[in-house]
Design a protein around this motif. Sequence first.
Motif, PDB file in Angstrom:
ATOM      1  N   UNK A  30       0.809  -1.221   0.000  1.00 24.16           N
ATOM      2  CA  UNK A  30       0.000   0.000   0.000  1.00 24.16           C
ATOM      3  C   UNK A  30       0.842   1.270   0.000  1.00 24.16           C
ATOM      4  N   UNK A  31       0.177   2.358  -0.380  1.00 24.27           N
ATOM      5  CA  UNK A  31       0.689   3.707  -0.174  1.00 24.27           C
ATOM      6  C   UNK A  31      -0.479   4.544   0.347  1.00 24.27           C
ATOM      7  N   UNK A  32      -0.400   5.843   0.245  1.00 28.15           N
ATOM      8  CA  UNK A  32      -1.438   6.686   0.842  1.00 28.15           C
ATOM      9  C   UNK A  32      -2.760   6.629   0.088  1.00 28.15           C
ATOM     10  N   UNK A  33      -2.747   6.168  -1.156  1.00 25.83           N
ATOM     11  CA  UNK A  33      -3.950   6.209  -1.978  1.00 25.83           C
ATOM     12  C   UNK A  33      -4.557   4.838  -2.286  1.00 25.83           C
ATOM     13  N   UNK A  34      -3.791   3.770  -2.120  1.00 26.34           N
ATOM     14  CA  UNK A  34      -4.280   2.472  -2.580  1.00 26.34           C
ATOM     15  C   UNK A  34      -3.742   1.338  -1.725  1.00 26.34           C
ATOM     16  N   UNK A  35      -4.527   0.289  -1.700  1.00 32.47           N
ATOM     17  CA  UNK A  35      -4.174  -0.897  -0.937  1.00 32.47           C
ATOM     18  C   UNK A  35      -4.370  -2.121  -1.826  1.00 32.47           C
ATOM     19  N   UNK A  36      -3.349  -2.963  -1.864  1.00 31.91           N
ATOM     20  CA  UNK A  36      -3.424  -4.221  -2.600  1.00 31.91           C
ATOM     21  C   UNK A  36      -3.261  -5.363  -1.591  1.00 31.91           C
ATOM     22  N   UNK A 236       4.118  -5.296 -11.762  1.00 33.55           N
ATOM     23  CA  UNK A 236       4.480  -4.244 -10.808  1.00 33.55           C
ATOM     24  C   UNK A 236       4.356  -2.869 -11.454  1.00 33.55           C
ATOM     25  N   UNK A 237       4.781  -2.777 -12.691  1.00 25.32           N
ATOM     26  CA  UNK A 237       4.673  -1.507 -13.416  1.00 25.32           C
ATOM     27  C   UNK A 237       3.210  -1.134 -13.623  1.00 25.32           C
ATOM     28  N   UNK A 238       2.392  -2.107 -13.968  1.00 23.74           N
ATOM     29  CA  UNK A 238       0.964  -1.854 -14.184  1.00 23.74           C
ATOM     30  C   UNK A 238       0.301  -1.357 -12.910  1.00 23.74           C
ATOM     31  N   UNK A 239       0.561  -2.022 -11.795  1.00 23.51           N
ATOM     32  CA  UNK A 239      -0.055  -1.628 -10.526  1.00 23.51           C
ATOM     33  C   UNK A 239       0.394  -0.242 -10.103  1.00 23.51           C
ATOM     34  N   UNK A 240       1.646   0.068 -10.358  1.00 26.03           N
ATOM     35  CA  UNK A 240       2.199   1.354  -9.939  1.00 26.03           C
ATOM     36  C   UNK A 240       1.737   2.505 -10.821  1.00 26.03           C
ATOM     37  N   UNK A 241       1.619   2.258 -12.143  1.00 30.23           N
ATOM     38  CA  UNK A 241       1.428   3.361 -13.085  1.00 30.23           C
ATOM     39  C   UNK A 241       0.054   3.445 -13.731  1.00 30.23           C
ATOM     40  N   UNK A 242      -0.672   2.340 -13.793  1.00 27.72           N
ATOM     41  CA  UNK A 242      -1.944   2.365 -14.505  1.00 27.72           C
ATOM     42  C   UNK A 242      -2.969   3.258 -13.814  1.00 27.72           C
ATOM     43  N   UNK A 244      -5.993   2.764 -13.697  1.00 29.47           N
ATOM     44  CA  UNK A 244      -7.017   1.912 -13.063  1.00 29.47           C
ATOM     45  C   UNK A 244      -6.738   1.655 -11.591  1.00 29.47           C
ATOM     46  N   UNK A 245      -5.469   1.856 -11.173  1.00 27.45           N
ATOM     47  CA  UNK A 245      -5.085   1.459  -9.821  1.00 27.45           C
ATOM     48  C   UNK A 245      -4.479   2.599  -9.013  1.00 27.45           C
ATOM     49  N   UNK A 246      -4.858   3.823  -9.307  1.00 29.26           N
ATOM     50  CA  UNK A 246      -4.277   4.963  -8.606  1.00 29.26           C
ATOM     51  C   UNK A 246      -4.919   5.205  -7.241  1.00 29.26           C
ATOM     52  N   UNK A 247      -6.100   4.648  -7.013  1.00 26.85           N
ATOM     53  CA  UNK A 247      -6.729   4.750  -5.701  1.00 26.85           C
ATOM     54  C   UNK A 247      -7.693   3.589  -5.536  1.00 26.85           C
ATOM     55  N   UNK A 248      -7.888   3.169  -4.272  1.00 26.03           N
ATOM     56  CA  UNK A 248      -8.847   2.103  -4.009  1.00 26.03           C
ATOM     57  C   UNK A 248      -8.245   0.923  -3.276  1.00 26.03           C
ATOM     58  N   UNK A 249      -9.085  -0.105  -3.113  1.00 22.40           N
ATOM     59  CA  UNK A 249      -8.705  -1.336  -2.415  1.00 22.40           C
ATOM     60  C   UNK A 249      -8.884  -2.494  -3.396  1.00 22.40           C
ATOM     61  N   UNK A 250      -7.815  -3.227  -3.623  1.00 21.66           N
ATOM     62  CA  UNK A 250      -7.827  -4.263  -4.639  1.00 21.66           C
ATOM     63  C   UNK A 250      -7.351  -5.600  -4.066  1.00 21.66           C
ATOM     64  N   UNK A 251      -8.024  -6.661  -4.455  1.00 19.32           N
ATOM     65  CA  UNK A 251      -7.638  -8.012  -4.086  1.00 19.32           C
ATOM     66  C   UNK A 251      -6.882  -8.617  -5.271  1.00 19.32           C
TER      67      UNK A 251
END
Length: 295
Positions: A30-36, A236-242, A244-251
Amino acid sequence: MFKSLLSKMLVLLPFISHHAFAEPIVWKIYDTQRQFYVLGSIHAGEEDMFPLPKAFLTQWKDADALIVEANILTQSTSTVKQYQPPLTQEKLNSKQLKTLQTITTSLQLPYEHLIAQPPWLTATYLQLALAKQQNLSTDQGIDYVLLKRAQQQDLPIKAFETVEHQLNLLQNLPENGTNMLLETINNWQQTEQALKCLVNVWKQGDSQKFAELFNDTQFDPETNDALIFSRNRQWAKTLSESEDYQSGRFMIVVGAFHLIGEQGLPALMEKEGFTVERITKGVTAQCDGWEKLTS
């Protein structure tokens, strides 16, 4: 799964051992905006792999999406080019073909059919048949079960890759995947024990033995990079840069071997600046058969 037992039972019942409290590994990235929340999958499983860890299921309730390697519930228009050379019968010598025939007999697979397939496809058939022989079902695979659950609950499903992309990876392995097949049949006894060990290690959340098992079941560097490491880097690049994944909670559910070591997805995400924590506890798994073969 056993956490609701009264503490008194631990004193009264000696057969309740510490491993009853072990859980498969779940990572929080996670970071301040998203949780995986990341769970490693075994693509063929059994009923006692469920229920899944509470730490994962609790977060599932508020998730924005499920992310998988590929959505295997969708229809694929890809076809396997079964007769694209080189074929198995062309890449194996007489001794190796005899070994393959012995294995196919033990698995009740049609030898003549398999030698007319590309080596990567022959290896895949062998591994699927071995899983079935060990009473593992693709219908109980972790990713399949969670995909069905997400579909039933209308949870959005996102995928790193398409089924077509994965098939293309296999079809473009060096020498049509000959090394993967040779590693499988030349070490068949280890292959059998490795699968048994993998299931046990997954259940017990034994990260050290996971790493040992991973290191002891490697293919050649080019095959490893194509099937594991280059994909990890792209994910890793997709999760970091896309976007679609800049904010939220993802499983996230991907093959368990994608999460191991310095080239694993958690380590790569940490290098991208994310905080990485393991949120389940494991214990030492017993893999006597595997350890005897590799000691």
